[in-house]
Design a protein around this motif. Structure first.
Motif, mmCIF file in Angstrom:
data_model
loop_
_atom_site.group_PDB
_atom_site.id
_atom_site.type_symbol
_atom_site.label_atom_id
_atom_site.label_comp_id
_atom_site.label_asym_id
_atom_site.label_seq_id
_atom_site.Cartn_x
_atom_site.Cartn_y
_atom_site.Cartn_z
ATOM 1 N N ASP A 77 0.851 -1.193 0.000
ATOM 2 C CA ASP A 77 0.000 0.000 0.000
ATOM 3 C C ASP A 77 0.885 1.240 0.000
ATOM 4 O O ASP A 77 1.630 1.491 0.951
ATOM 5 N N LEU A 78 0.804 2.029 -1.083
ATOM 6 C CA LEU A 78 1.633 3.223 -1.219
ATOM 7 C C LEU A 78 0.942 4.478 -0.717
ATOM 8 O O LEU A 78 1.462 5.586 -0.893
ATOM 9 N N GLY A 79 -0.252 4.332 -0.124
ATOM 10 C CA GLY A 79 -0.943 5.474 0.449
ATOM 11 C C GLY A 79 -1.709 6.279 -0.584
ATOM 12 O O GLY A 79 -2.019 5.780 -1.678
ATOM 13 N N PRO A 80 -2.031 7.541 -0.270
ATOM 14 C CA PRO A 80 -2.791 8.386 -1.208
ATOM 15 C C PRO A 80 -2.067 8.518 -2.544
ATOM 16 O O PRO A 80 -0.835 8.557 -2.602
ATOM 17 N N LEU A 81 -2.850 8.594 -3.605
ATOM 18 C CA LEU A 81 -2.299 8.624 -4.963
ATOM 19 C C LEU A 81 -1.502 9.908 -5.196
ATOM 20 O O LEU A 81 -2.030 11.006 -5.072
ATOM 21 N N LYS A 82 -0.231 9.736 -5.527
ATOM 22 C CA LYS A 82 0.631 10.874 -5.854
ATOM 23 C C LYS A 82 1.336 10.681 -7.192
ATOM 24 O O LYS A 82 1.593 11.656 -7.898
ATOM 25 N N TYR A 83 1.669 9.426 -7.517
ATOM 26 C CA TYR A 83 2.429 9.149 -8.735
ATOM 27 C C TYR A 83 1.967 7.811 -9.286
ATOM 28 O O TYR A 83 1.953 6.814 -8.571
ATOM 29 N N PHE A 84 1.554 7.807 -10.565
ATOM 30 C CA PHE A 84 1.026 6.580 -11.151
ATOM 31 C C PHE A 84 1.365 6.557 -12.629
ATOM 32 O O PHE A 84 0.897 7.396 -13.407
ATOM 33 N N LEU A 85 2.222 5.617 -13.034
ATOM 34 C CA LEU A 85 2.591 5.423 -14.435
ATOM 35 C C LEU A 85 3.093 6.718 -15.080
ATOM 36 O O LEU A 85 2.739 7.047 -16.213
ATOM 37 N N GLY A 86 3.898 7.477 -14.342
ATOM 38 C CA GLY A 86 4.427 8.726 -14.866
ATOM 39 C C GLY A 86 3.534 9.924 -14.662
ATOM 40 O O GLY A 86 3.924 11.051 -14.972
ATOM 41 N N LEU A 87 2.313 9.706 -14.158
ATOM 42 C CA LEU A 87 1.383 10.810 -13.897
ATOM 43 C C LEU A 87 1.550 11.282 -12.456
ATOM 44 O O LEU A 87 1.519 10.479 -11.523
ATOM 45 N N GLU A 88 1.721 12.573 -12.271
ATOM 46 C CA GLU A 88 1.841 13.163 -10.949
ATOM 47 C C GLU A 88 0.507 13.806 -10.569
ATOM 48 O O GLU A 88 -0.065 14.574 -11.350
ATOM 49 N N VAL A 89 0.017 13.496 -9.386
ATOM 50 C CA VAL A 89 -1.291 13.958 -8.934
ATOM 51 C C VAL A 89 -1.107 14.864 -7.726
ATOM 52 O O VAL A 89 -0.500 14.467 -6.726
ATOM 53 N N ALA A 90 -1.609 16.094 -7.832
ATOM 54 C CA ALA A 90 -1.593 17.048 -6.721
ATOM 55 C C ALA A 90 -3.028 17.446 -6.427
ATOM 56 O O ALA A 90 -3.793 17.737 -7.350
ATOM 57 N N ARG A 91 -3.405 17.451 -5.169
ATOM 58 C CA ARG A 91 -4.795 17.755 -4.804
ATOM 59 C C ARG A 91 -4.862 18.824 -3.729
ATOM 60 O O ARG A 91 -3.945 18.993 -2.912
ATOM 61 N N SER A 92 -5.972 19.557 -3.738
ATOM 62 C CA SER A 92 -6.282 20.553 -2.727
ATOM 63 C C SER A 92 -7.793 20.646 -2.617
ATOM 64 O O SER A 92 -8.532 19.893 -3.279
ATOM 65 N N ASP A 93 -8.280 21.571 -1.786
ATOM 66 C CA ASP A 93 -9.728 21.744 -1.652
ATOM 67 C C ASP A 93 -10.364 22.240 -2.948
ATOM 68 O O ASP A 93 -11.554 22.030 -3.181
ATOM 69 N N LYS A 94 -9.573 22.887 -3.791
ATOM 70 C CA LYS A 94 -10.105 23.442 -5.038
ATOM 71 C C LYS A 94 -10.217 22.401 -6.144
ATOM 72 O O LYS A 94 -10.981 22.589 -7.093
ATOM 73 N N GLY A 95 -9.452 21.327 -6.052
ATOM 74 C CA GLY A 95 -9.521 20.302 -7.081
ATOM 75 C C GLY A 95 -8.242 19.504 -7.181
ATOM 76 O O GLY A 95 -7.425 19.485 -6.260
#
Length: 384
Positions: free
Chosen positions: A98-116
Protein backbone atom coordinates in the motif's frame (compact mmCIF):
# COMPACT_ATOMS: atom_id res chain seq x y z
CA UNK A 1 13.64 -22.18 -20.00
CA UNK A 2 16.36 -24.59 -18.92
CA UNK A 3 15.89 -27.72 -16.85
CA UNK A 4 16.83 -27.52 -13.13
CA UNK A 5 20.07 -29.25 -12.02
CA UNK A 6 19.67 -33.01 -11.69
CA UNK A 7 16.92 -33.33 -14.31
CA UNK A 8 19.06 -33.14 -17.40
CA UNK A 9 20.97 -36.15 -18.67
CA UNK A 10 22.99 -36.79 -21.77
CA UNK A 11 20.81 -37.54 -24.78
CA UNK A 12 17.54 -36.88 -22.89
CA UNK A 13 14.78 -34.92 -24.63
CA UNK A 14 12.58 -33.87 -21.75
CA UNK A 15 10.37 -30.84 -21.34
CA UNK A 16 8.82 -29.16 -18.29
CA UNK A 17 5.08 -28.90 -17.85
CA UNK A 18 4.17 -25.62 -16.14
CA UNK A 19 1.56 -25.87 -13.40
CA UNK A 20 1.18 -22.09 -13.35
CA UNK A 21 2.39 -19.17 -15.44
CA UNK A 22 5.84 -17.90 -14.51
CA UNK A 23 6.66 -14.22 -14.17
CA UNK A 24 8.20 -12.89 -17.37
CA UNK A 25 6.46 -15.20 -19.83
CA UNK A 26 4.27 -13.62 -22.49
CA UNK A 27 1.23 -15.43 -21.07
CA UNK A 28 1.92 -14.19 -17.54
CA UNK A 29 0.10 -10.85 -17.80
CA UNK A 30 -3.04 -12.46 -19.23
CA UNK A 31 -3.03 -15.15 -16.53
CA UNK A 32 -2.46 -12.55 -13.82
CA UNK A 33 -5.35 -10.38 -15.02
CA UNK A 34 -7.66 -13.39 -15.29
CA UNK A 35 -6.81 -14.41 -11.74
CA UNK A 36 -7.14 -10.88 -10.38
CA UNK A 37 -10.44 -10.10 -12.17
CA UNK A 38 -12.03 -13.40 -11.11
CA UNK A 39 -11.06 -12.65 -7.50
CA UNK A 40 -12.64 -9.20 -7.68
CA UNK A 41 -15.83 -10.51 -9.31
CA UNK A 42 -16.17 -13.18 -6.62
CA UNK A 43 -15.94 -10.38 -4.05
CA UNK A 44 -18.92 -8.51 -5.51
CA UNK A 45 -17.23 -6.29 -8.10
CA UNK A 46 -18.60 -5.69 -11.59
CA UNK A 47 -16.24 -5.41 -14.54
CA UNK A 48 -16.96 -2.40 -16.75
CA UNK A 49 -17.89 -3.06 -20.37
CA UNK A 50 -16.61 0.39 -21.35
CA UNK A 51 -13.16 -0.23 -19.85
CA UNK A 52 -12.23 -3.78 -18.87
CA UNK A 53 -9.59 -2.45 -16.47
CA UNK A 54 -12.27 -0.75 -14.36
CA UNK A 55 -14.11 -2.62 -11.58
CA UNK A 56 -16.86 -1.15 -9.40
CA UNK A 57 -18.78 -2.31 -6.35
CA UNK A 58 -21.80 -0.70 -4.72
CA UNK A 59 -23.11 -1.82 -1.33
CA UNK A 60 -25.69 0.52 0.13
CA UNK A 61 -24.15 3.98 0.33
CA UNK A 62 -20.62 2.58 -0.07
CA UNK A 63 -19.07 2.73 -3.54
CA UNK A 64 -15.61 1.53 -4.61
CA UNK A 65 -14.01 2.00 -8.02
CA UNK A 66 -10.82 0.12 -8.83
CA UNK A 67 -8.60 0.68 -11.84
CA UNK A 68 -5.84 -1.80 -12.63
CA UNK A 69 -2.88 -1.61 -15.02
CA UNK A 70 -0.88 -4.88 -14.95
CA UNK A 71 0.07 -5.00 -11.25
CA UNK A 72 -0.51 -1.31 -10.40
CA UNK A 73 -3.88 -0.57 -8.78
CA UNK A 74 -5.73 2.66 -8.02
CA UNK A 75 -8.68 2.55 -5.60
CA UNK A 76 -11.23 5.36 -5.16
CA UNK A 77 -14.15 5.29 -2.75
CA UNK A 78 -16.46 7.36 -0.57
CA UNK A 79 -16.01 4.91 2.31
CA UNK A 80 -12.54 4.66 3.89
CA UNK A 81 -13.50 1.75 6.16
CA UNK A 82 -14.72 -0.27 3.15
CA UNK A 83 -11.42 0.39 1.38
CA UNK A 84 -9.45 -0.74 4.44
CA UNK A 85 -11.43 -3.98 4.67
CA UNK A 86 -11.05 -4.57 0.95
CA UNK A 87 -7.26 -4.05 0.99
CA UNK A 88 -6.99 -6.54 3.86
CA UNK A 89 -8.88 -9.05 1.71
CA UNK A 90 -6.63 -8.39 -1.29
CA UNK A 91 -3.54 -8.79 0.85
CA UNK A 92 -4.79 -12.19 2.01
CA UNK A 93 -4.95 -13.37 -1.61
CA UNK A 94 -2.09 -11.42 -3.20
CA UNK A 95 1.08 -9.85 -1.88
CA UNK A 96 0.41 -6.10 -1.92
CA UNK A 97 2.23 -2.94 -0.99
CA UNK A 98 0.00 0.00 0.00
CA UNK A 99 1.63 3.22 -1.22
CA UNK A 100 -0.94 5.47 0.45
CA UNK A 101 -2.79 8.39 -1.21
CA UNK A 102 -2.30 8.62 -4.96
CA UNK A 103 0.63 10.87 -5.85
CA UNK A 104 2.43 9.15 -8.74
CA UNK A 105 1.03 6.58 -11.15
CA UNK A 106 2.59 5.42 -14.43
CA UNK A 107 4.43 8.73 -14.87
CA UNK A 108 1.38 10.81 -13.90
CA UNK A 109 1.84 13.16 -10.95
CA UNK A 110 -1.29 13.96 -8.93
CA UNK A 111 -1.59 17.05 -6.72
CA UNK A 112 -4.79 17.75 -4.80
CA UNK A 113 -6.28 20.55 -2.73
CA UNK A 114 -9.73 21.74 -1.65
CA UNK A 115 -10.10 23.44 -5.04
CA UNK A 116 -9.52 20.30 -7.08
CA UNK A 117 -6.92 17.96 -8.58
CA UNK A 118 -4.08 18.65 -11.00
CA UNK A 119 -2.61 15.81 -13.07
CA UNK A 120 0.71 16.45 -14.81
CA UNK A 121 3.83 14.65 -16.07
CA UNK A 122 6.53 17.06 -14.91
CA UNK A 123 9.21 14.49 -14.10
CA UNK A 124 8.61 12.66 -17.37
CA UNK A 125 8.83 15.94 -19.32
CA UNK A 126 12.08 16.91 -17.58
CA UNK A 127 13.52 13.47 -18.35
CA UNK A 128 12.73 13.99 -22.05
CA UNK A 129 14.40 17.42 -22.00
CA UNK A 130 17.48 16.08 -20.22
CA UNK A 131 17.87 13.09 -22.54
CA UNK A 132 17.46 15.36 -25.58
CA UNK A 133 20.05 17.84 -24.29
CA UNK A 134 17.84 20.93 -24.55
CA UNK A 135 17.68 21.98 -20.90
CA UNK A 136 19.81 24.99 -21.79
CA UNK A 137 17.87 25.92 -24.93
CA UNK A 138 15.81 29.10 -25.22
CA UNK A 139 12.12 28.33 -24.58
CA UNK A 140 9.27 29.30 -26.91
CA UNK A 141 5.65 30.00 -25.99
CA UNK A 142 3.80 27.92 -28.61
CA UNK A 143 4.80 24.52 -30.01
CA UNK A 144 4.50 24.89 -33.80
CA UNK A 145 4.95 27.77 -36.22
CA UNK A 146 1.65 28.29 -38.14
CA UNK A 147 3.56 29.53 -41.19
CA UNK A 148 5.40 26.21 -41.69
CA UNK A 149 3.77 23.28 -43.52
CA UNK A 150 5.62 20.01 -43.05
CA UNK A 151 5.91 17.75 -46.10
CA UNK A 152 7.25 14.25 -46.69
CA UNK A 153 9.58 15.40 -49.49
CA UNK A 154 11.13 18.65 -48.22
CA UNK A 155 14.55 18.65 -46.62
CA UNK A 156 17.40 16.21 -46.14
CA UNK A 157 16.80 12.72 -44.75
CA UNK A 158 18.12 12.13 -41.24
CA UNK A 159 21.16 9.88 -41.07
CA UNK A 160 19.87 8.35 -37.82
CA UNK A 161 16.05 8.25 -37.84
CA UNK A 162 15.91 6.22 -34.61
CA UNK A 163 16.49 9.33 -32.47
CA UNK A 164 13.51 11.07 -34.09
CA UNK A 165 11.28 8.03 -33.66
CA UNK A 166 12.23 7.63 -30.01
CA UNK A 167 11.59 11.32 -29.31
CA UNK A 168 8.17 11.37 -30.98
CA UNK A 169 7.22 8.14 -29.25
CA UNK A 170 7.97 9.70 -25.87
CA UNK A 171 6.04 12.83 -26.80
CA UNK A 172 3.00 10.70 -27.67
CA UNK A 173 2.84 9.45 -24.08
CA UNK A 174 3.18 13.03 -22.86
CA UNK A 175 -0.09 13.99 -24.61
CA UNK A 176 -1.97 12.05 -21.90
CA UNK A 177 -1.95 15.25 -19.83
CA UNK A 178 -0.90 17.79 -22.48
CA UNK A 179 -3.71 18.59 -24.95
CA UNK A 180 -1.60 21.54 -26.11
CA UNK A 181 0.82 19.07 -27.71
CA UNK A 182 -1.78 16.87 -29.44
CA UNK A 183 -1.77 18.57 -32.83
CA UNK A 184 2.00 19.01 -32.97
CA UNK A 185 2.72 15.40 -32.01
CA UNK A 186 0.08 14.16 -34.46
CA UNK A 187 1.85 16.06 -37.24
CA UNK A 188 5.31 14.80 -36.28
CA UNK A 189 4.04 11.20 -36.06
CA UNK A 190 3.22 11.19 -39.78
CA UNK A 191 6.91 11.13 -40.74
CA UNK A 192 8.19 8.26 -38.59
CA UNK A 193 9.09 6.09 -41.60
CA UNK A 194 11.41 8.64 -43.25
CA UNK A 195 12.02 11.68 -41.04
CA UNK A 196 13.83 14.67 -42.50
CA UNK A 197 15.68 17.65 -41.08
CA UNK A 198 12.65 20.03 -41.05
CA UNK A 199 10.72 17.40 -39.08
CA UNK A 200 13.50 17.19 -36.50
CA UNK A 201 13.67 20.98 -36.33
CA UNK A 202 9.96 21.15 -35.52
CA UNK A 203 10.34 18.38 -32.94
CA UNK A 204 13.11 20.47 -31.36
CA UNK A 205 10.74 23.44 -31.26
CA UNK A 206 8.19 21.30 -29.40
CA UNK A 207 10.91 20.50 -26.86
CA UNK A 208 11.69 24.21 -26.46
CA UNK A 209 7.99 24.83 -25.84
CA UNK A 210 8.00 21.98 -23.34
CA UNK A 211 10.91 23.66 -21.53
CA UNK A 212 8.78 26.78 -20.97
CA UNK A 213 6.24 24.80 -18.90
CA UNK A 214 7.31 21.23 -18.07
CA UNK A 215 4.90 21.03 -15.12
CA UNK A 216 1.81 22.00 -17.09
CA UNK A 217 -1.16 19.70 -16.57
CA UNK A 218 -4.94 19.43 -16.39
CA UNK A 219 -6.93 20.92 -13.54
CA UNK A 220 -10.07 19.11 -12.41
CA UNK A 221 -12.05 21.52 -10.20
CA UNK A 222 -13.94 20.08 -7.24
CA UNK A 223 -16.87 22.47 -7.69
CA UNK A 224 -18.24 21.65 -11.13
CA UNK A 225 -21.40 20.19 -12.64
CA UNK A 226 -21.34 16.77 -14.29
CA UNK A 227 -22.75 17.66 -17.71
CA UNK A 228 -20.99 16.57 -20.89
CA UNK A 229 -20.21 19.10 -23.58
CA UNK A 230 -17.90 18.77 -26.55
CA UNK A 231 -16.29 20.88 -29.26
CA UNK A 232 -15.44 19.36 -32.64
CA UNK A 233 -13.70 20.80 -35.66
CA UNK A 234 -11.62 19.96 -38.70
CA UNK A 235 -9.19 21.95 -40.81
CA UNK A 236 -9.58 22.32 -44.56
CA UNK A 237 -7.25 19.94 -46.43
CA UNK A 238 -4.29 21.04 -44.32
CA UNK A 239 -1.89 18.27 -45.37
CA UNK A 240 0.22 19.46 -48.36
CA UNK A 241 0.95 15.86 -49.42
CA UNK A 242 -2.52 14.25 -49.33
CA UNK A 243 -4.83 17.30 -49.03
CA UNK A 244 -6.61 15.50 -46.20
CA UNK A 245 -8.16 17.13 -43.17
CA UNK A 246 -7.50 16.71 -39.45
CA UNK A 247 -10.23 15.78 -36.99
CA UNK A 248 -10.06 17.45 -33.63
CA UNK A 249 -12.32 17.37 -30.59
CA UNK A 250 -12.27 18.02 -26.87
CA UNK A 251 -14.86 16.78 -24.37
CA UNK A 252 -15.59 18.41 -21.01
CA UNK A 253 -17.35 16.99 -17.96
CA UNK A 254 -18.52 20.23 -16.42
CA UNK A 255 -15.41 22.43 -16.48
CA UNK A 256 -13.00 19.48 -16.58
CA UNK A 257 -11.35 18.42 -19.82
CA UNK A 258 -11.64 14.62 -19.88
CA UNK A 259 -10.99 13.62 -23.50
CA UNK A 260 -9.40 15.06 -26.64
CA UNK A 261 -8.10 13.90 -30.00
CA UNK A 262 -6.24 15.09 -33.07
CA UNK A 263 -6.10 12.73 -36.05
CA UNK A 264 -5.78 12.94 -39.82
CA UNK A 265 -8.87 11.90 -41.76
CA UNK A 266 -9.18 9.79 -44.89
CA UNK A 267 -11.35 12.31 -46.74
CA UNK A 268 -10.72 15.51 -48.69
CA UNK A 269 -14.30 16.85 -48.78
CA UNK A 270 -14.72 19.94 -46.50
CA UNK A 271 -18.35 19.17 -45.60
CA UNK A 272 -17.61 15.52 -44.94
CA UNK A 273 -14.52 16.44 -42.90
CA UNK A 274 -16.58 18.56 -40.50
CA UNK A 275 -19.26 15.88 -40.30
CA UNK A 276 -16.69 13.17 -39.64
CA UNK A 277 -15.24 15.16 -36.76
CA UNK A 278 -18.77 15.34 -35.33
CA UNK A 279 -19.14 11.57 -35.76
CA UNK A 280 -15.82 10.99 -33.96
CA UNK A 281 -16.83 13.06 -30.94
CA UNK A 282 -20.26 11.38 -30.90
CA UNK A 283 -18.58 7.97 -30.54
CA UNK A 284 -16.40 9.35 -27.74
CA UNK A 285 -19.44 10.77 -25.92
CA UNK A 286 -21.25 7.44 -26.22
CA UNK A 287 -18.27 5.71 -24.59
CA UNK A 288 -18.03 8.33 -21.84
CA UNK A 289 -21.74 7.97 -21.05
CA UNK A 290 -21.25 4.23 -20.58
CA UNK A 291 -18.30 4.95 -18.29
CA UNK A 292 -20.36 7.42 -16.25
CA UNK A 293 -23.08 4.80 -15.82
CA UNK A 294 -20.50 2.36 -14.45
CA UNK A 295 -19.40 5.05 -11.99
CA UNK A 296 -23.05 5.59 -11.00
CA UNK A 297 -23.14 9.12 -12.37
CA UNK A 298 -26.41 9.44 -14.30
CA UNK A 299 -26.50 11.85 -17.23
CA UNK A 300 -30.17 12.31 -18.17
CA UNK A 301 -29.63 15.43 -20.29
CA UNK A 302 -28.39 15.38 -23.86
CA UNK A 303 -24.68 16.05 -24.24
CA UNK A 304 -23.99 19.29 -26.07
CA UNK A 305 -21.82 19.17 -29.20
CA UNK A 306 -20.54 22.54 -30.43
CA UNK A 307 -19.50 22.83 -34.07
CA UNK A 308 -18.63 25.92 -36.12
CA UNK A 309 -19.90 24.38 -39.38
CA UNK A 310 -23.55 25.06 -40.16
CA UNK A 311 -23.33 22.57 -43.04
CA UNK A 312 -22.30 19.70 -40.74
CA UNK A 313 -25.05 20.58 -38.26
CA UNK A 314 -27.60 20.63 -41.10
CA UNK A 315 -26.45 17.24 -42.40
CA UNK A 316 -26.76 15.76 -38.90
CA UNK A 317 -30.26 17.15 -38.34
CA UNK A 318 -31.76 16.61 -41.80
CA UNK A 319 -32.78 13.00 -42.59
CA UNK A 320 -32.96 13.74 -46.33
CA UNK A 321 -29.94 12.61 -48.37
CA UNK A 322 -28.70 15.38 -50.60
CA UNK A 323 -26.60 15.02 -53.71
CA UNK A 324 -23.54 16.41 -51.95
CA UNK A 325 -23.76 13.91 -49.07
CA UNK A 326 -24.38 10.63 -50.93
CA UNK A 327 -20.69 9.71 -50.72
CA UNK A 328 -20.61 9.95 -46.91
CA UNK A 329 -20.30 6.48 -45.43
CA UNK A 330 -23.10 5.10 -43.29
CA UNK A 331 -20.94 4.88 -40.17
CA UNK A 332 -20.84 8.67 -40.05
CA UNK A 333 -24.61 8.87 -39.64
CA UNK A 334 -24.30 7.74 -36.03
CA UNK A 335 -24.60 11.48 -35.31
CA UNK A 336 -28.14 11.57 -36.66
CA UNK A 337 -29.02 8.38 -34.76
CA UNK A 338 -27.81 9.78 -31.43
CA UNK A 339 -29.65 13.06 -32.03
CA UNK A 340 -32.88 11.14 -32.64
CA UNK A 341 -32.30 9.20 -29.40
CA UNK A 342 -31.80 12.42 -27.45
CA UNK A 343 -28.25 11.46 -26.44
CA UNK A 344 -26.58 14.50 -28.03
CA UNK A 345 -27.69 17.94 -29.17
CA UNK A 346 -25.73 19.90 -31.79
CA UNK A 347 -25.19 23.63 -31.39
CA UNK A 348 -23.38 26.19 -33.49
CA UNK A 349 -20.40 28.05 -32.06
CA UNK A 350 -18.49 30.92 -33.66
CA UNK A 351 -15.08 30.01 -35.01
CA UNK A 352 -13.48 32.50 -32.61
CA UNK A 353 -14.81 30.45 -29.67
CA UNK A 354 -14.08 26.99 -31.13
CA UNK A 355 -11.85 25.28 -28.53
CA UNK A 356 -11.17 22.34 -30.84
CA UNK A 357 -9.07 24.64 -33.07
CA UNK A 358 -6.22 23.73 -30.74
CA UNK A 359 -6.44 20.13 -32.06
CA UNK A 360 -6.67 20.87 -35.78
CA UNK A 361 -4.14 23.57 -36.64
CA UNK A 362 -1.01 25.37 -35.52
CA UNK A 363 -1.92 28.69 -33.87
CA UNK A 364 -0.13 31.91 -33.02
CA UNK A 365 0.62 32.63 -29.38
CA UNK A 366 -2.39 34.87 -28.42
CA UNK A 367 -5.00 32.44 -29.79
CA UNK A 368 -3.09 29.40 -28.55
CA UNK A 369 -2.75 30.69 -24.99
CA UNK A 370 -6.35 31.91 -24.95
CA UNK A 371 -7.82 28.55 -25.93
CA UNK A 372 -5.50 26.72 -23.55
CA UNK A 373 -6.66 28.80 -20.58
CA UNK A 374 -10.29 27.90 -21.34
CA UNK A 375 -9.39 24.20 -21.08
CA UNK A 376 -8.26 24.50 -17.45
CA UNK A 377 -4.69 23.63 -18.38
CA UNK A 378 -2.24 25.18 -15.92
CA UNK A 379 1.27 24.87 -14.50
CA UNK A 380 1.47 24.61 -10.70
CA UNK A 381 5.23 25.15 -10.82
CA UNK A 382 5.08 28.36 -12.87
CA UNK A 383 5.96 31.46 -10.83
CA UNK A 384 3.66 34.34 -11.68
Amino acid sequence: MTLPPGFDSKGATKVCKLQKSLYGLKQASRKWFAKFSSTLISHGFIQSKADYSLFTRSQGSSFIALLVYVDDIVIASNDISAVSAFTVFLHSVFSLKDLGPLKYFLGLEVARSDKGIVVSQRKYALDILEDSGVLGAKPVLFPMDPNIKLSRSDGELLSDPSSYRRLVGRLVYLTITRPDLSFSVQMLSQFMDSPRKPHMDDASRVLRYLKSSPGQGIFFPSASDLKLKAFCDSDWAGCPDTRRSVTGFCVFLGDSLVSWKSKKQHTVSPAEAEYRSMAAVTCEITWLLALLRDLQLPHPDAALVFCDSQVAIHIAANPVYHECTKHIELDCHIVREKIDQGIIRTLHVKSAHQLADLMTKALHRPVFQGLLSKMNVLDLFHSS
